[in-house]
Write a protein that holds these residues in place. Structure first.
Motif, PDB file in Angstrom:
ATOM      1  N   THR A 189       0.833  -1.203   0.000  1.00 37.37           N
ATOM      2  CA  THR A 189       0.000   0.000   0.000  1.00 37.37           C
ATOM      3  C   THR A 189       0.867   1.254   0.000  1.00 37.37           C
ATOM      4  OG1 THR A 189      -1.709  -1.199   1.212  1.00 37.37           O
ATOM      5  CG2 THR A 189      -1.887   1.189   1.160  1.00 37.37           C
ATOM      6  N   GLN A 190       1.927   1.243   0.818  1.00 39.01           N
ATOM      7  CA  GLN A 190       2.866   2.366   0.814  1.00 39.01           C
ATOM      8  C   GLN A 190       3.510   2.531  -0.563  1.00 39.01           C
ATOM      9  OE1 GLN A 190       4.128   4.653   3.006  1.00 39.01           O
ATOM     10  NE2 GLN A 190       2.833   4.160   4.774  1.00 39.01           N
ATOM     11  N   LEU A 191       3.903   1.401  -1.169  1.00 42.04           N
ATOM     12  CA  LEU A 191       4.540   1.460  -2.482  1.00 42.04           C
ATOM     13  C   LEU A 191       3.591   2.033  -3.523  1.00 42.04           C
ATOM     14  CD1 LEU A 191       6.897   0.814  -4.352  1.00 42.04           C
ATOM     15  CD2 LEU A 191       6.005  -1.508  -4.580  1.00 42.04           C
ATOM     16  N   ALA A 192       2.331   1.619  -3.507  1.00 39.46           N
ATOM     17  CA  ALA A 192       1.359   2.133  -4.470  1.00 39.46           C
ATOM     18  C   ALA A 192       1.134   3.627  -4.276  1.00 39.46           C
ATOM     19  CB  ALA A 192       0.042   1.372  -4.327  1.00 39.46           C
ATOM     20  N   ALA A 193       1.042   4.078  -3.006  1.00 39.45           N
ATOM     21  CA  ALA A 193       0.814   5.497  -2.750  1.00 39.45           C
ATOM     22  C   ALA A 193       1.987   6.349  -3.217  1.00 39.45           C
ATOM     23  CB  ALA A 193       0.556   5.714  -1.257  1.00 39.45           C
ATOM     24  N   TRP A 194       3.208   5.901  -2.910  1.00 36.05           N
ATOM     25  CA  TRP A 194       4.368   6.671  -3.345  1.00 36.05           C
ATOM     26  C   TRP A 194       4.595   6.559  -4.856  1.00 36.05           C
ATOM     27  CZ3 TRP A 194       6.236  10.540  -0.896  1.00 36.05           C
ATOM     28  CH2 TRP A 194       6.122  10.618   0.498  1.00 36.05           C
ATOM     29  N   THR A 195       4.114   5.498  -5.472  1.00 39.92           N
ATOM     30  CA  THR A 195       4.143   5.432  -6.943  1.00 39.92           C
ATOM     31  C   THR A 195       3.288   6.548  -7.537  1.00 39.92           C
ATOM     32  OG1 THR A 195       4.513   3.031  -6.956  1.00 39.92           O
ATOM     33  CG2 THR A 195       3.595   4.002  -8.958  1.00 39.92           C
ATOM     34  N   GLY A 196       2.127   6.786  -6.934  1.00 41.44           N
ATOM     35  CA  GLY A 196       1.288   7.895  -7.389  1.00 41.44           C
ATOM     36  C   GLY A 196       1.978   9.230  -7.235  1.00 41.44           C
ATOM     37  N   VAL A 197       2.677   9.443  -6.108  1.00 41.81           N
ATOM     38  CA  VAL A 197       3.421  10.693  -5.901  1.00 41.81           C
ATOM     39  C   VAL A 197       4.550  10.813  -6.926  1.00 41.81           C
ATOM     40  CG1 VAL A 197       4.904  11.960  -4.291  1.00 41.81           C
ATOM     41  CG2 VAL A 197       2.846  10.793  -3.454  1.00 41.81           C
ATOM     42  N   ALA A 198       5.246   9.699  -7.170  1.00 42.62           N
ATOM     43  CA  ALA A 198       6.336   9.717  -8.147  1.00 42.62           C
ATOM     44  C   ALA A 198       5.813  10.064  -9.539  1.00 42.62           C
ATOM     45  CB  ALA A 198       7.031   8.355  -8.162  1.00 42.62           C
ATOM     46  N   LYS A 199       4.660   9.506  -9.924  1.00 38.66           N
ATOM     47  CA  LYS A 199       4.062   9.846 -11.226  1.00 38.66           C
ATOM     48  C   LYS A 199       3.759  11.336 -11.296  1.00 38.66           C
ATOM     49  CE  LYS A 199       0.837   7.164 -12.916  1.00 38.66           C
ATOM     50  NZ  LYS A 199      -0.365   6.320 -12.986  1.00 38.66           N
ATOM     51  N   LEU A 200       3.269  11.898 -10.200  1.00 38.63           N
ATOM     52  CA  LEU A 200       2.975  13.335 -10.167  1.00 38.63           C
ATOM     53  C   LEU A 200       4.224  14.155 -10.447  1.00 38.63           C
ATOM     54  CD1 LEU A 200       1.177  15.804  -9.349  1.00 38.63           C
ATOM     55  CD2 LEU A 200       1.942  15.407  -7.008  1.00 38.63           C
ATOM     56  N   ILE A 201       5.313  13.826  -9.751  1.00 39.02           N
ATOM     57  CA  ILE A 201       6.546  14.610  -9.894  1.00 39.02           C
ATOM     58  C   ILE A 201       7.171  14.398 -11.273  1.00 39.02           C
ATOM     59  CG2 ILE A 201       8.897  14.873  -9.005  1.00 39.02           C
ATOM     60  CD1 ILE A 201       7.754  14.196  -6.228  1.00 39.02           C
ATOM     61  N   LEU A 202       7.151  13.148 -11.767  1.00 38.42           N
ATOM     62  CA  LEU A 202       7.735  12.870 -13.090  1.00 38.42           C
ATOM     63  C   LEU A 202       6.939  13.515 -14.208  1.00 38.42           C
ATOM     64  CD1 LEU A 202       8.741   9.102 -12.690  1.00 38.42           C
ATOM     65  CD2 LEU A 202      10.225  11.113 -12.600  1.00 38.42           C
ATOM     66  N   ASN A 203       5.691  13.882 -13.956  1.00 39.31           N
ATOM     67  CA  ASN A 203       4.865  14.515 -14.979  1.00 39.31           C
ATOM     68  C   ASN A 203       4.821  16.032 -14.871  1.00 39.31           C
ATOM     69  OD1 ASN A 203       3.056  12.679 -16.895  1.00 39.31           O
ATOM     70  ND2 ASN A 203       3.478  11.554 -15.018  1.00 39.31           N
ATOM     71  N   LEU A 204       5.583  16.607 -13.945  1.00 44.91           N
ATOM     72  CA  LEU A 204       5.653  18.061 -13.874  1.00 44.91           C
ATOM     73  C   LEU A 204       6.290  18.618 -15.142  1.00 44.91           C
ATOM     74  CD1 LEU A 204       6.876  18.557 -10.187  1.00 44.91           C
ATOM     75  CD2 LEU A 204       4.583  19.014 -11.092  1.00 44.91           C
ATOM     76  N   ASP A 205       5.820  19.765 -15.554  1.00 41.28           N
ATOM     77  CA  ASP A 205       6.400  20.416 -16.729  1.00 41.28           C
ATOM     78  C   ASP A 205       7.886  20.656 -16.522  1.00 41.28           C
ATOM     79  OD1 ASP A 205       6.093  21.967 -19.313  1.00 41.28           O
ATOM     80  OD2 ASP A 205       6.819  23.557 -18.001  1.00 41.28           O
ATOM     81  N   GLU A 206       8.271  20.952 -15.300  1.00 44.43           N
ATOM     82  CA  GLU A 206       9.677  21.221 -14.999  1.00 44.43           C
ATOM     83  C   GLU A 206      10.542  19.986 -15.206  1.00 44.43           C
ATOM     84  OE1 GLU A 206      12.324  22.914 -11.212  1.00 44.43           O
ATOM     85  OE2 GLU A 206      10.128  22.940 -11.151  1.00 44.43           O
ATOM     86  N   THR A 207       9.987  18.786 -14.954  1.00 40.16           N
ATOM     87  CA  THR A 207      10.746  17.553 -15.138  1.00 40.16           C
ATOM     88  C   THR A 207      11.054  17.305 -16.605  1.00 40.16           C
ATOM     89  OG1 THR A 207       9.560  16.645 -13.234  1.00 40.16           O
ATOM     90  CG2 THR A 207      10.796  15.091 -14.571  1.00 40.16           C
ATOM     91  N   MET A 208      10.171  17.705 -17.476  1.00 37.84           N
ATOM     92  CA  MET A 208      10.319  17.420 -18.909  1.00 37.84           C
ATOM     93  C   MET A 208      10.791  18.634 -19.700  1.00 37.84           C
ATOM     94  SD  MET A 208       7.068  14.917 -19.646  1.00 37.84           S
ATOM     95  CE  MET A 208       5.855  15.825 -18.687  1.00 37.84           C
ATOM     96  N   THR A 209      11.321  19.647 -18.989  1.00 40.19           N
ATOM     97  CA  THR A 209      11.763  20.876 -19.643  1.00 40.19           C
ATOM     98  C   THR A 209      13.183  21.195 -19.247  1.00 40.19           C
ATOM     99  OG1 THR A 209       9.500  21.730 -19.623  1.00 40.19           O
ATOM    100  CG2 THR A 209      11.257  23.320 -19.989  1.00 40.19           C
ATOM    101  N   LYS A 210      13.968  21.598 -20.224  1.00 40.00           N
ATOM    102  CA  LYS A 210      15.331  22.057 -19.943  1.00 40.00           C
ATOM    103  C   LYS A 210      15.275  23.561 -19.698  1.00 40.00           C
ATOM    104  CE  LYS A 210      18.230  23.033 -23.197  1.00 40.00           C
ATOM    105  NZ  LYS A 210      19.175  23.014 -24.322  1.00 40.00           N
ATOM    106  N   GLU A 211      15.715  23.968 -18.505  1.00 43.05           N
ATOM    107  CA  GLU A 211      15.697  25.408 -18.204  1.00 43.05           C
ATOM    108  C   GLU A 211      16.809  25.733 -17.234  1.00 43.05           C
ATOM    109  OE1 GLU A 211      12.072  26.558 -16.326  1.00 43.05           O
ATOM    110  OE2 GLU A 211      11.862  24.664 -15.285  1.00 43.05           O
TER     111      GLU A 211
END
Length: 599
Positions: free
Chosen positions: A577-599
């Motif tokens: 359950t902890q792993l699934a919850a933190w997977t959701g948080v990780a997906k959130l952070i990996l999908n930030l515009d800042e993660t996919m942008t060079k600046e």
């Protein structure tokens, strides 16, 4: 070979010739007729679907609003491949065979193409052959034996094209691929003293193959060695090489582009406004290559460094990177372009050194933050008053996510064969042309190699990379488009690579960060974005974690399902359950515009 051996060979083949001649005397083969192509959604459907000719042989009828009707083909001759039309389609071929009495008939039939296509054969309405393609089979004739009834017999063939050009072949004598057999039969039919050297050699070779156990064993050994040699050669990478013709073909200006209307004769050379080729040197591709990298050449160095600049800033010093001529835009900083080009050439065309020079420049190291005072003066940053802010290219988006999670394969040295990462099932099978091609997904570390090594099929590009604007490589692409679409977000939130990377990133968060929720959030931000979260970001992310955790707390099966996505195993020591919850948080952070942008 003794005269007795020749006589035996002659007697045997004369018997075979007699059988064929007798068959032809007792049979009357009418001319061929054809109808088609009947188009289907796929080659498999074309093979399995029953089109009208299978249920009724009515030569007066037409189909598909009169577009398809039976057509006689009196020009088609047996023993010769006949071309057919239609891609992923079925064509029906019919001929009537008249027999004096009931008897057996043997014939050879094939779909003639680089690779075998589907084939069905009916005699008097009864299916006697159904041959579907299994993988990329080489084209090969099939021997068919049928029972003819006395009188008229209807022979119906269904040739199914699995892609590309194709045709069909029919013969009572020999398979399409057996050329030597026909030569031996013709030689055996001649009297001994009338055979020439080639015919005697063919008969001698055939007799030894049939009657010498030692030669047969050597033949099998030779076949095995040839197979091993072919397999070895297939493992050796090959490179296409072009060669000049010994005598150069005359070339003319084509008047109005018409190849039939030749104008002034022209010869190989270079534009007059650029440096000339060295006098006395042969005008070929090698001379052109040397001319291009001559230190006195003013163009190539400028084009090259402009491309490098475009990689870093998104736009070259000359914005039209594919056009340096009069129709292109002038450089925004002519002096800078000249200096970079001179440095590049004088430095021995050292690409790595040039890229380091640009990356360490004060211009590139500026902040890329938005500045309101520049919005009206320089919205496209052509004056270079701030650093670049660009969406990462397709390959870098995937590689960045794998690197953050820890999945990226960093141990192997550069180079090696292509790899086959995750891809939607059935894509190649549905879109392959010349044969049914199956996508064999890689295993282990090959799944996590850099996108540079992803196998690229030009007719079926990798769909994930293509969604992020990777070109299809049909033509040279000087500058990629950059888009931000909902479909891209759908992929980064749901596609196997990104979900698996989020899960492995979640495992890192749980094992490498502190025990509290906020410590783990700060670790995730520092790892993905190289900065801590702001106060508001931290609060939002914490609320998101608790909401996802509450969702999975009573749904252990769903949590386990999420933890099972991808080939890499989940850490059994972590609570699911902890792993699934933190997977959701990780997906959130990996999908930030800042993660996919060079600046």
């Amino acid at each position: 070979m003794t005269h007795d051996g020749l006589d035996e060979a002659q007697a045997e083949w004369e018997g075979e010739l007699a059988r064929i001649h007798r068959t032809r005397r007792e049979l009357e083969l009418k001319e061929w007729s054809m109808i088609g192509p009947f188009i289907a959604q796929s080659a498999e459907e074309a093979f399995t679907q029953s089109f009208p000719p299978e249920s009724e042989l009515d030569f007066s009828k037409s189909y598909q609003d009169g577009k398809l009707s039976w057509n006689a083909r009196p020009e088609w001759k047996d023993g010769k491949a006949q071309p057919l039309l239609g891609n992923k389609a079925a064509t029906y071929l019919h001929r009537r065979i008249l027999a004096e009495s009931a008897r057996k008939l043997k014939f050879f039939v094939a779909t003639n193409a680089p690779y075998a296509d589907g084939l069905k054969v009916w005699l008097n309405g009864r299916l006697v052959l159904a041959k579907a393609v299994e993988g990329c089979e080489p084209a090969k004739s099939i021997e068919v034996q049928v029972d003819l009834r006395s009188g008229a017999n209807d022979l119906l063939l269904k040739a199914v094209n699995y892609g590309g050009g194709y045709g069909f072949y029919f013969s009572l004598d020999a398979p399409l691929e057996d050329k030597a057999l026909m030569q031996v039969m013709a030689a055996a039919a001649k009297p001994l003293l009338e055979r020439d050297g080639a015919e005697k050699t063919a008969l001698r070779h055939w007799f030894r193959q049939k009657n010498s156990p030692r030669l047969q064993a050597l033949g099998r050994q030779l076949s095995q060695l040839r197979k091993e040699k072919e397999e070895l050669e297939q493992d050796i990478p090959t490179v296409r090489v072009m060669e000049d013709m010994e005598y150069r073909r005359p070339t003319h200006v084509l008047v109005r582009g018409d190849y039939r209307s030749k104008g002034e004769r022209v010869s190989a050379g270079v534009p007059e406004f650029l440096p000339s080729l060295p006098p006395g040197e042969k005008v070929d591709r090698l001379a052109l290559a040397r001319w291009l990298v001559d230190p006195g050449h003013p163009l190539v160095g400028r084009v090259a460094v402009n491309r490098f600049w475009q990689l870093f800033f998104g736009t070259g010093i000359v914005q039209t990177a594919n056009e340096f001529g009069t129709q292109g835009e002038p450089p925004s900083h002519p002096g800078l372009l000249d200096w970079l080009a001179r440095e590049f050439v004088d430095g021995g065309w050292d690409v790595q050194s040039m890229l380091k020079t640009i990356a360490m420049s004060a211009t590139y190291r500026q902040s890329s933050r938005f500045r309101p005072d520049l919005l009206s003066r320089d919205p496209a940053n052509r004056l270079l008053a701030k650093g670049p802010r660009l969406r990462l290219p397709a390959e870098a988006i995937r590689d960045n996510v794998l690197a953050i999670s820890g999945l990226l394969d960093r141990d192997r040295p550069p180079g090696g064969p292509s790899v086959y990462p995750y891809q939607p099932p059935g894509l190649w099978e549905n879109k392959a042309f010349y044969c049914r091609t199956k996508y064999e997904q890689s295993e282990g570390e090959d799944l996590y190699r850099r996108s540079l090594y992803t196998f690229w099929k030009r007719s079926v590009p990798n769909p994930i990379l293509q969604t992020f604007d990777a070109p299809d490589r049909e033509v040279c692409t000087v500058s990629r488009e950059r888009t931000v679409t909902p479909l891209q977000a759908l992929i980064t939130l749901n596609e196997t690579t990104y979900v698996e990377a989020a899960r492995i990133f979640a495992q890192r968060i749980l094992k490498e960060a502190g025990p509290s929720v906020r410590e783990r959030i700060r670790f995730a931000y520092r790892t993905a974005l190289a900065r801590p979260p702001g106060p508001e970001e931290e609060k939002i992310t914490e609320r998101t974690f608790h909401r996802i955790f509450d969702t999975y707390r009573g749904e252990a099966a769903k949590a386990q399902q999420l933890a099972s996505i991808g080939e890499s195993p989940a850490d059994a020591d972590l609570e699911v359950t902890q792993l699934a919850a933190w997977t959701g948080v990780a997906k959130l952070i990996l999908n930030l515009d800042e993660t996919m942008t060079k600046e």
